[in-house]
Design a protein around this motif. Structure first.
Motif, PDB file in Angstrom:
ATOM      1  N   ASP A 434      49.551-130.842 -37.934  1.00  0.00           N
ATOM      2  CA  ASP A 434      49.164-130.039 -39.093  1.00  0.00           C
ATOM      3  C   ASP A 434      48.074-129.023 -38.761  1.00  0.00           C
ATOM      4  OD1 ASP A 434      50.944-131.445 -40.695  1.00  0.00           O
ATOM      5  OD2 ASP A 434      49.453-132.994 -41.169  1.00  0.00           O
ATOM      6  N   ALA A 435      47.436-129.161 -37.606  1.00  0.00           N
ATOM      7  CA  ALA A 435      46.334-128.269 -37.248  1.00  0.00           C
ATOM      8  C   ALA A 435      46.860-126.900 -36.838  1.00  0.00           C
ATOM      9  CB  ALA A 435      45.517-128.877 -36.119  1.00  0.00           C
ATOM     10  N   GLU A 436      46.143-125.867 -37.224  1.00  0.00           N
ATOM     11  CA  GLU A 436      46.497-124.503 -36.822  1.00  0.00           C
ATOM     12  C   GLU A 436      46.006-124.263 -35.401  1.00  0.00           C
ATOM     13  OE1 GLU A 436      45.756-119.850 -38.221  1.00  0.00           O
ATOM     14  OE2 GLU A 436      44.956-121.528 -39.399  1.00  0.00           O
ATOM     15  N   VAL A 437      46.910-123.841 -34.525  1.00  0.00           N
ATOM     16  CA  VAL A 437      46.560-123.639 -33.123  1.00  0.00           C
ATOM     17  C   VAL A 437      46.584-122.153 -32.793  1.00  0.00           C
ATOM     18  CG1 VAL A 437      47.438-125.891 -32.431  1.00  0.00           C
ATOM     19  CG2 VAL A 437      48.955-123.911 -32.376  1.00  0.00           C
ATOM     20  N   SER A 438      45.851-121.787 -31.756  1.00  0.00           N
ATOM     21  CA  SER A 438      45.814-120.400 -31.297  1.00  0.00           C
ATOM     22  C   SER A 438      47.032-120.113 -30.427  1.00  0.00           C
ATOM     23  CB  SER A 438      44.538-120.145 -30.493  1.00  0.00           C
ATOM     24  OG  SER A 438      44.626-118.937 -29.770  1.00  0.00           O
ATOM     25  N   MET A 439      47.816-119.109 -30.811  1.00  0.00           N
ATOM     26  CA  MET A 439      48.973-118.734 -30.012  1.00  0.00           C
ATOM     27  C   MET A 439      48.548-118.181 -28.651  1.00  0.00           C
ATOM     28  SD  MET A 439      51.940-119.424 -31.109  1.00  0.00           S
ATOM     29  CE  MET A 439      52.837-119.917 -32.587  1.00  0.00           C
ATOM     30  N   GLU A 440      47.387-117.531 -28.588  1.00  0.00           N
ATOM     31  CA  GLU A 440      46.893-117.023 -27.304  1.00  0.00           C
ATOM     32  C   GLU A 440      46.671-118.173 -26.325  1.00  0.00           C
ATOM     33  OE1 GLU A 440      46.280-114.053 -26.076  1.00  0.00           O
ATOM     34  OE2 GLU A 440      46.748-112.821 -27.822  1.00  0.00           O
ATOM     35  N   VAL A 441      46.043-119.248 -26.821  1.00  0.00           N
ATOM     36  CA  VAL A 441      45.781-120.396 -25.958  1.00  0.00           C
ATOM     37  C   VAL A 441      47.083-121.085 -25.575  1.00  0.00           C
ATOM     38  CG1 VAL A 441      44.676-122.658 -25.818  1.00  0.00           C
ATOM     39  CG2 VAL A 441      43.466-120.744 -26.879  1.00  0.00           C
ATOM     40  N   GLU A 442      47.976-121.271 -26.542  1.00  0.00           N
ATOM     41  CA  GLU A 442      49.230-121.963 -26.262  1.00  0.00           C
ATOM     42  C   GLU A 442      50.094-121.174 -25.288  1.00  0.00           C
ATOM     43  OE1 GLU A 442      50.088-125.138 -27.193  1.00  0.00           O
ATOM     44  OE2 GLU A 442      47.954-125.017 -27.667  1.00  0.00           O
ATOM     45  N   ARG A 443      50.093-119.850 -25.409  1.00  0.00           N
ATOM     46  CA  ARG A 443      50.870-119.032 -24.474  1.00  0.00           C
ATOM     47  C   ARG A 443      50.361-119.215 -23.046  1.00  0.00           C
ATOM     48  NH1 ARG A 443      49.622-114.166 -26.111  1.00  0.00           N
ATOM     49  NH2 ARG A 443      51.320-113.932 -27.615  1.00  0.00           N
ATOM     50  N   GLU A 444      49.034-119.275 -22.898  1.00  0.00           N
ATOM     51  CA  GLU A 444      48.481-119.464 -21.562  1.00  0.00           C
ATOM     52  C   GLU A 444      48.773-120.865 -21.036  1.00  0.00           C
ATOM     53  OE1 GLU A 444      46.468-118.484 -17.993  1.00  0.00           O
ATOM     54  OE2 GLU A 444      47.546-117.389 -19.555  1.00  0.00           O
ATOM     55  N   ARG A 445      48.742-121.862 -21.904  1.00  0.00           N
ATOM     56  CA  ARG A 445      49.126-123.214 -21.479  1.00  0.00           C
ATOM     57  C   ARG A 445      50.553-123.212 -20.933  1.00  0.00           C
ATOM     58  NH1 ARG A 445      46.163-127.759 -23.385  1.00  0.00           N
ATOM     59  NH2 ARG A 445      44.808-127.379 -25.189  1.00  0.00           N
ATOM     60  N   VAL A 446      51.436-122.541 -21.644  1.00  0.00           N
ATOM     61  CA  VAL A 446      52.842-122.487 -21.239  1.00  0.00           C
ATOM     62  C   VAL A 446      52.977-121.779 -19.895  1.00  0.00           C
ATOM     63  CG1 VAL A 446      55.082-121.481 -21.812  1.00  0.00           C
ATOM     64  CG2 VAL A 446      53.738-122.633 -23.585  1.00  0.00           C
ATOM     65  N   ARG A 447      52.267-120.670 -19.725  1.00  0.00           N
ATOM     66  CA  ARG A 447      52.350-119.918 -18.472  1.00  0.00           C
ATOM     67  C   ARG A 447      51.856-120.752 -17.295  1.00  0.00           C
ATOM     68  NH1 ARG A 447      49.750-117.080 -14.848  1.00  0.00           N
ATOM     69  NH2 ARG A 447      47.733-117.756 -15.676  1.00  0.00           N
TER      70      ARG A 447
END
Length: 607
Positions: A434-447
């Motif tokens: 339910d927590a709102e996450v930062s897409m910038e951070v998640e994109r870097e995690r994925v990369r």
């Protein structure tokens, strides 16, 4: 799929050893096509290309076996101190011009979540540090840029004859045309030995004419002595009396160094390392080059390794590299992080190939970035511990970030403060899904995870476990697809999916991996670990937050991400110069020559 009993391919051409073919079995038990090994021996190679064992019995060749001449150490050769003087007026004028210092690095931070409940604590809370170099000054009329000292080290071994050498001459000619009068170029060639074909000279109209004459006179013959070529190229830079602000070496080879039984790292000249000297950008050409050696040379010197799979893309690959080198905006870039809250600690940093340091008490960390091209970006993930907040604490200041660097045009040292990373501390906050996450951070995690998957798959392929390599890549692709930015249709994630899918086909079996897979995976690792664009293809591409991305799923040779506007612009100039991107026609290969007579004990026909 290969059967378990499949014979090893020829280590020189990587082709199958089939029925009715003349083959040579060496003392070390490795097997080669007889024409392939005969040509290698004719150039003086006496060691096995696979295990480096020195052979006593050699296959007979049509003529005397040529011995490689002893290499002359650069220290005992003539000094290359006849470089043409540089022009300093432009840099001095820029240093006096206040407008030249308008552009500073942009430094931002992103926390993985906007809020953490006041009474909660978090381990390994991710914070993204995002640095972007200022835009290129070359876009403005009369704007200054840092001049370049460039040395090209070109392979002139016998395998470069014909269309290959013609394309290389065309590519180097394009580089010459696009250097400015304050830039300097030297041309070094290598085959059995290395030589300087052009002194380090300014690319004035007369200088360009001399450089083109030197390039057009090049002739391919002999073996491949990469180590000697790099030593001479390094000596050209070490001996110069004058120095431009930006320095680099470009190495192009289609073969394997066959002169000394050495580790790959021993190919790197002693003066070339990441902390004290210029980067070496390596270009592996075709299926027969030593991708591992080229990758090691670039890794050890802070350069990049590009795999030029399509020979028609040589000029475009050079163009992209030159576009970056002609737009270097920052040098000696260092990002420093300090914890702002007494309870916050830095636990680790994901910085790819860039060296990072975390203090023993976790209160500070740093990343050494080196050079940045104009508009180029770097993203690093920091993992910090977050303590529970005080009763009335409404926000926790996590970290403070600064970036120090030297401006290549003005020569001035800059120190820029970025946004402080802070997180809100409400009494209650959403948690879990339910927590709102930062897409910038998640994109870097994925990369980062995709890059680690490529490295793990390569390790499996090197062990010969191709099924495991394919499984790792497919698992990584599925993780990208299911990630939050992937589900949202993020173009960067789509590009990563395409790349992982493409690489999975290149590790399917031993033959595919040895021919193209190893080079493609090493180039991908080099690109993602350094966050810098590498080889390009002759296809259209779509934009992503990192630059150009692959044009379609599974498209081989598609552009890597991270391309800057200057790099993209130079590639477009190259394609226009080649005639709207039309690929030159390859000349038909000459018919194979019958193998000469050989010793009976070594010559047999495969059954």
């Amino acid at each position: 799929m290969e059967s378990e009993g499949a014979a090893d391919p020829c280590a020189i051409c990587l082709g199958d050893v089939g029925r009715g073919q003349a083959i040579f079995t060496a003392e070390c038990s490795h097997v080669f096509h007889f024409p392939c090994i005969s040509e290698s021996v004719a150039y003086g190679h006496r060691a096995c290309p696979l295990c480096k064992a020195t052979w006593r019995d050699l296959p007979a060749v049509g003529g005397p076996v040529r011995r490689p001449p002893p290499a002359t150490p650069p220290s005992s050769s003539a000094a290359y101190d006849d470089d043409e003087p540089v022009v300093q007026q432009g840099v001095e004028a820029a240093a006096r011009d206040p407008a030249a210092n308008d552009g500073l690095v942009a430094l931002k931070t992103h926390c993985e979540r906007l809020a953490v409940a006041r009474g909660a604590s978090r381990d390994s809370f991710a914070v993204l540090v995002h640095a972007r170099a200022p835009p290129g000054r070359a876009a403005a009329a009369g704007a200054q840029r840092a001049p370049l000292d460039l040395v090209t080290a070109i392979d002139l071994s016998g395998s470069m004859r014909g269309e290959k050498l013609c394309l290389v001459k065309q590519a180097v000619g394009f580089v010459i045309d696009n250097l400015g009068p304050d830039d300097r170029l030297s041309v070094v060639t290598f085959s059995d030995v290395a030589a300087r074909a052009l002194r380090l000279a300014r690319m004035t109209p007369n200088g360009k004419a001399s450089a083109k004459r030197a390039v057009e006179a090049l002739v391919a013959r002999g073996g491949t002595n990469i180590g000697e070529g790099l030593r001479v190229a390094a000596k050209v830079l070490d001996d110069r009396r004058h120095r431009n602000a930006v320095t680099s070496i470009i190495l192009l080879s289609d073969g394997r160094d066959g002169y000394v039984q050495r580790r790959h790292v021993d190919l790197v000249p002693r003066s070339r390392n990441r902390t004290t000297a210029a980067p070496i950008h390596t270009f592996g050409f075709g299926a027969d080059h030593d991708a591992a050696a080229m990758h090691t040379v670039s890794e050890e010197t802070g350069g990049t390794f590009s795999f030029v799979e399509n020979q028609a893309a040589i000029q475009d690959s050079f163009a992209q590299c030159i576009g970056g080198l002609l737009s270097v905006a920052m040098q000696s870039v260092r990002i420093d992080v300090a914890c702002a809250h007494p309870g916050v600690r830095v636990l680790g940093v994901k910085s790819g190939r860039y060296a990072n340091r975390v203090d023993a008490d976790g209160r500070a960390a740093s990343v050494d970035v080196g050079e940045l091209y104009a508009d180029e970006e770097r993203r690093f993930l920091l993992f910090v511990s977050v303590p529970a907040a005080e009763a009335r604490e409404e926000a926790t200041q996590r970290i403070k970030v600064r970036c120090s660097y030297r401006d290549t045009v003005t020569g001035c040292l800059e120190d820029v403060a970025g946004d402080d990373a802070a997180v809100l501390r409400p009494v209650q906050a959403p948690d879990g899904d339910d927590a709102e996450v930062s897409m910038e951070v998640e994109r870097e995690r994925v990369r980062v995870a995709a890059t680690e998957a490529i490295a793990a798959a390569r390790a499996a392929a090197e062990r010969g476990d191709h099924a495991e390599a394919a499984r790792v890549l497919e698992s990584g692709r599925e993780a990208v697809r299911r990630s939050a930015p992937g589900v949202a249709g993020d173009p960067t994630c789509a590009a990563l999916e395409d790349e992982l899918s493409d690489l999975s086909t290149r590790v399917a079996n031993r033959r595919e991996y040895r021919q193209m897979g190893r080079a493609a995976m090493l180039a991908g690792m080099s690109s993602h670990r350094q966050q810098r664009a590498l080889s390009v293809a002759l296809v259209a591409a779509r934009a992503t937050p990192f630059g150009l991305a692959r044009a379609g799923r599974g498209g081989r040779g598609a552009p890597r991400p991270y391309a800057t506007p200057a790099m993209q612009n130079m590639v477009e100039i190259s394609r226009s110069a080649r005639g709207q991107g039309q690929q030159p026609r390859a000349r038909p290969s000459p018919p194979p020559q019958p193998p000469p007579a050989a010793k009976r004990m070594h010559l047999r026909f495969a059954e």
